[in-house]
Design a protein around this motif. Structure first.
Motif: not given
Ligand SMILES: *Cc1c(COP(=O)(O)O)cnc(C)c1O
Length: 375
Positions: A60-64, A86-92, A132-134, A158-163, A182-184, A187-189
């Motif tokens: 359902a999301s990158g966070s999930d 140093f990342s978006f809150f969802a990582t931690a 790790p977060v890219h 890998e938190d590859a949400a931005q990569a 990955f996150s869709f 605003t992601k790529n």
């Molecule tokens: C966007 C993002 C997420 C979370 O993704 P959502 O789809 O918004 O839940 C997690 N980690 C990083 C680094 C992000 O940029």
């Protein structure tokens, strides 16, 4: 008249894809399957193949994706996961949601990514994984991290949400650890028309566990082996993403071109003005996908205000590090614990970055920045 350039703009891309994307709604409606249909299955195969791994599981999301991948790797109550502050809150946040403790470690001030040389000192008998977060689309220095994890028997997620599309030593982000997320987010790529995410992995056990977890741990209908949640990628979102996915490599190439142009035009300032401005650095063995083009300056707030006055949007990703978030006050961190991450929060500024940005717009933005520093 003031030339307005937003920090991010989807309307140009949507205008180009309008015809194709409108047809998708009708197709999916007529097929009448809205949860876990063919489009989700196809997208899972396509993204996995793109990353050169075996399995993709739409959620359902990158966070999930992070939450479920962590659970699937055995992270939970009584365990610890080492990650970046140093990342978006969802990582931690995802780590804490499993019941585990996020353990932060200092960043590398050039890449802004977790510094692999500082991870080993954080390992305890409770450590289960490294996350790790890219950040901004630039891959983490993975080789030392993965060999460290192998030595200690830890999972690497890998938190590859931005990569999506980024690469490290010829391998795609998504294929660098045991599982990747990955996150869709729009605003992601690669962005949906709502929330969406995916776990990719080469490991069949992690894949099947995530597959069960996204449907309340049900191995078959109404037979639940363990606790999971409802976290699925919608069929409609998957169908939209499949259309956009055909453009991803072109869009990522354009982001890299834009970064090169920013770099060429801004280099005048870094060389002439001494230490006033730091530009993103891309090591030779990585391919950055510039989810963000992020510069650093001590006059960050003044520069951002100046750009705003002149009609140019920019964003601070992120103004407060994770170890100082109120939600984590119970973990006992203090200001000064990670000076490099804290300094980054005060100095970073992400300039407008999206594939449809024109060369003239970039020259205009850089012109303003150069003028700001000459004042
Ligand atoms: C966007 C993002 C997420 C979370 O993704 P959502 O789809 O918004 O839940 C997690 N980690 C990083 C680094 C992000 O940029």
């Amino acid at each position: 008249m003031l030339q307005q350039i937003p920090g991010f703009d989807l309307s140009r891309q949507n205008r180009i894809l309008k015809h194709k994307l409108s047809g998708i709604f009708i197709d999916v409606m007529e097929r009448g399957k809205f949860i876990l249909g063919e489009e989700v299955a196809r997208l899972e195969e396509e993204i996995a193949a793109f990353c050169d791994v075996k399995y993709g599981i739409g959620v359902a999301s990158g966070s999930d994706a992070l939450y479920l991948a962590l659970l699937a790797c055995g992270v939970g109550l009584g365990t610890e996961v080492i990650t970046t502050p140093f990342s978006f809150f969802a990582t931690a946040g995802a780590i804490a949601r499993t019941g585990a403790v996020p353990v932060f470690t200092e960043i590398d001030p050039v890449s802004f990514n977790l510094d692999p040389t500082r991870v080993e000192e954080k390992i305890t008998p409770r450590t289960r994984a490294i996350l790790p977060v890219h950040l901004y689309g630039c891959p983490v220095e993975m080789a030392p991290l993965v060999s460290l994890a192998r030595r200690y028997g830890l999972a690497v997620i890998e938190d590859a949400a931005q990569a999506l599309g980024a690469a490290y030593k010829g391998k795609k982000a998504g294929a660098l650890g045991d599982a990747a997320c990955f996150s869709f987010f729009p605003t992601k790529n690669l962005g949906a028309f709502g929330d969406g995410g995916m776990v990719v992995t080469q490991n069949v056990e992690i894949a099947s566990r995530v597959r069960l977890l996204r449907e309340h741990g049900a191995r078959e209908k109404y037979r639940h082996d363990f606790l999971g949640c409802n976290s699925r990628l919608d069929e409609l979102q998957a169908a939209i993403l499949r259309v956009k996915f055909t453009c991803l490599e072109r869009w990522n190439r354009r982001r890299r071109e834009i970064a090169t142009l920013y770099g060429e035009l801004l280099s005048e300032q870094t060389t002439a003005g001494g230490n006033t401005l730091k530009l993103p650095f891309e090591p030779g063995h990585v391919s950055h996908v510039y989810h963000q083009y992020t510069i650093q300056t001590e006059s960050r707030n003044a520069l951002q205000a100046y750009l705003r006055e002149h009609g140019v949007g920019s964003t601070v990703y992120y103004p407060l590090p994770l170890h100082l978030q109120k939600a984590f006050s119970g973990l006992g961190y203090r200001p000064g614990d990670f000076p490099l991450a804290e300094e980054a929060c005060n100095h970073v500024l992400s300039l407008p970055m999206f594939p449809e940005l024109t060369g003239d717009e970039i020259r205009h933005i850089v012109g303003l920045i150069l003028r700001f520093f000459k004042k």
